[in-house]
Design a protein around this motif. Sequence first.
Motif, mmCIF file in Angstrom:
data_model
loop_
_atom_site.group_PDB
_atom_site.id
_atom_site.type_symbol
_atom_site.label_atom_id
_atom_site.label_comp_id
_atom_site.label_asym_id
_atom_site.label_seq_id
_atom_site.Cartn_x
_atom_site.Cartn_y
_atom_site.Cartn_z
ATOM 1 N N ASN A 161 0.829 -1.203 0.000
ATOM 2 C CA ASN A 161 0.000 0.000 0.000
ATOM 3 C C ASN A 161 0.865 1.255 0.000
ATOM 4 O OD1 ASN A 161 -2.841 -1.201 0.514
ATOM 5 N ND2 ASN A 161 -1.542 -2.189 2.038
ATOM 6 N N PRO A 198 -4.049 1.417 -3.442
ATOM 7 C CA PRO A 198 -3.893 0.422 -2.382
ATOM 8 C C PRO A 198 -4.313 -0.974 -2.846
ATOM 9 C CG PRO A 198 -4.974 2.402 -1.558
ATOM 10 C CD PRO A 198 -4.919 2.528 -3.057
ATOM 11 N N SER A 233 -3.995 -6.241 1.601
ATOM 12 C CA SER A 233 -5.115 -5.297 1.544
ATOM 13 C C SER A 233 -5.572 -4.926 2.948
ATOM 14 C CB SER A 233 -6.291 -5.898 0.777
ATOM 15 O OG SER A 233 -7.388 -4.993 0.799
ATOM 16 N N ARG A 291 -8.364 -2.806 3.018
ATOM 17 C CA ARG A 291 -9.688 -2.254 2.719
ATOM 18 C C ARG A 291 -10.786 -2.779 3.645
ATOM 19 N NH1 ARG A 291 -9.913 0.287 -2.535
ATOM 20 N NH2 ARG A 291 -7.865 0.182 -3.516
ATOM 21 N N GLY A 345 -5.987 5.761 2.089
ATOM 22 C CA GLY A 345 -6.357 5.335 0.740
ATOM 23 C C GLY A 345 -7.354 6.281 0.088
ATOM 24 N N GLY A 376 -2.380 4.064 1.186
ATOM 25 C CA GLY A 376 -3.197 2.975 1.705
ATOM 26 C C GLY A 376 -2.723 2.331 2.987
#
Length: 154
Positions: free
Chosen positions: A108, A114, A122, A124, A139, A146
């Motif tokens: 990231n 990202p 990840s 997220r 991000g 990110g």
Amino acid sequence: AYPFVPAGIPGDPEAIRITSGWVQENIVVVQIPQLVGVKGAPSSGKVQFHRLVAPKVVELFAAWESAGLIGTVLTWAGSFVPRFIRGSKSVLSSHAHGSAFDINAAWNGLGVVPARLGAKGSVRQLVSAANDLGFYWGGHFSRPDGMHFELAKL
């Protein structure tokens, strides 16, 4: 803010030196048990944050653990670091206030998209719980970062 002077060196041109007792008055060491064993984190899980931010970070990592997401945190890349934002010579980073941390940096990087949901590294899936506790994800910056989470609302 607080009084400081630029203290850039090769490899860290954005470094600053705080010239008051601000660090002693505001930065605390907090233990985040979920960081024990995470690559790049202190083996004790003890990291530095602003005294008002530290409880929220502890709460966030506990929330990620409760949601079964703590395994998503693969690496730790720091929290309190006295410096300007990367590439700046005038704007302090939220890291310089002890209100931010970086995780999963390898996947990231600053200025790149990202890691996608489901991809290694990840973060997220961590963003929703972070937002719920007042954190902002890097991000979403115009220059994506990110790896970065910062407390935006106490």
